[in-house]
Motif scaffolding. Structure first.
Motif, PDB file in Angstrom:
ATOM      1  N   LYS A 168       0.667  -1.173   0.101  1.00 46.79           N
ATOM      2  CA  LYS A 168       0.120  -0.056  -0.375  1.00 46.79           C
ATOM      3  C   LYS A 168       0.447   1.182   0.100  1.00 46.79           C
ATOM      4  O   LYS A 168       0.536   2.280  -0.666  1.00 46.79           O
ATOM      5  N   LYS A 189      -4.857  -0.590  -3.248  1.00 48.92           N
ATOM      6  CA  LYS A 189      -5.570   1.476  -3.564  1.00 48.92           C
ATOM      7  C   LYS A 189      -4.500   1.507  -2.354  1.00 48.92           C
ATOM      8  O   LYS A 189      -4.207   1.843  -1.223  1.00 48.92           O
ATOM      9  N   PRO A 190      -3.088   2.136  -3.156  1.00 47.07           N
ATOM     10  CA  PRO A 190      -1.932   2.310  -2.452  1.00 47.07           C
ATOM     11  C   PRO A 190      -2.253   3.552  -1.748  1.00 47.07           C
ATOM     12  O   PRO A 190      -3.298   4.408  -2.568  1.00 47.07           O
TER      13      PRO A 190
END
Length: 294
Positions: A168, A189-190
């Motif tokens: 992430k 969903k970094p």
């Protein structure tokens, strides 16, 4: 998904991924009647070698340029070497067209499934079947089941990740318009904005140069990159398929194409008789499993 950078020789260590019989697009006709049954769209038949193709008596097949390994070999789609080249010719034969009747055409990856009239009969270019894309084009049934994988340079922070949570905080990249890029934004969903590259070789160069911490590609491509192109890189892991239906590559056809049911029947017949599995083993070969990132 798209593909790996071009190189002059094959040195691939890939992974066996089972092919599933999930039909999409127009429902296929029964395989033993494929040459006699009518297409669902206009009533044209699937008579072998006599389809309503772009050019009478010819079958026009499109893919991107350059055409990368392990899907194509030596950037020559017409040579029959590489998994997708071999699949294309197998489908052509099933439809009644020998190698001399196949015409190859260069079409950019994103343009293949963009809205608009197509100049090809079908496109083969690691295009994942999706509900969104099916709004603009038709797909055959899937000819290959695929998972996405993460590649990082050995010894880097990214290379030590063992879970999605460990990715992430990283700068991740992938080719634009691919499911690989979607996996970054939708699954990882970094915290950093993902990097989108117009070509996959640009993503690989960015990894080499330290512009990104890791890149996402399909698993066979990941094995190829790490074994033949970026030998100081490793496969960090692969993602599980999202939802109940596996991600599959499908042949792309014009929306409402008269050929959709015929091409789907051809793909289904090749799956049923073991041709697709044999071609996968020949061109993508067997390899150790990559760890699954959860």
């Amino acid at each position: 998904m798209h593909l790996a950078p071009r190189v002059p020789s094959r040195a691939i260590a890939a992974v066996t991924i089972a092919l599933l019989a999930t039909a999409v697009g127009c429902a296929p006709q029964p395989e033993d009647k494929a040459s006699d049954q009518a297409s669902t769209s206009t009533g044209t038949t699937c008579a072998k070698g006599k389809l309503a193709t772009q050019t009478s008596g010819k079958l026009t097949i499109a893919t991107d340029e350059p055409a990368y390994e392990p899907w194509f070999e030596d950037d020559k789609p017409a040579n029959g070497k590489g998994f997708e080249s071999a699949v294309a010719y197998a489908v052509a034969k099933q439809l009644g067209y020998d190698k001399s009747a196949v015409v190859w055409q260069s079409v950019p990856f994103n343009k293949a499934f963009a809205p608009g009239v197509k100049t090809f009969d079908f496109d083969i270019n690691q295009v994942s079947i999706s509900t969104e894309r099916k709004k603009a084009v038709d797909f055959s049934s899937g000819y290959y089941d695929v998972r996405q994988a993460v590649i990082a340079l050995k010894g880097s922070k990214a290379a030590k990740a063992t879970s999605i949570a460990g990715l992430k905080s990283l700068k991740l990249g992938a080719q634009v318009g691919t499911t690989s890029l979607n996996y970054i934004s939708d699954v990882v969903k970094p915290t950093q904005q993902e990097a989108a590259f117009s070509k996959n070789d640009q993503a690989v160069s960015a990894l080499k140069n330290g512009q990104v911490d890791a890149i996402v590609v399909d698993l066979p491509t990941a094995f190829y990159i790490t074994s033949a192109e970026v030998t100081n890189a490793k496969i960090v892991g692969q993602f599980e398929n999202q939802g109940g239906t596996p991600e599959q590559f499908g042949l792309v056809l014009d929306k409402g194409s008269d050929l959709t049911s015929c091409v789907t029947s051809a793909v289904d017949a090749l799956r049923k008789d073991g041709t697709l599995a044999a071609l996968e083993k020949q061109w993508l070969s067997d390899a150790v499993d990559a760890p699954v990132l959860k």
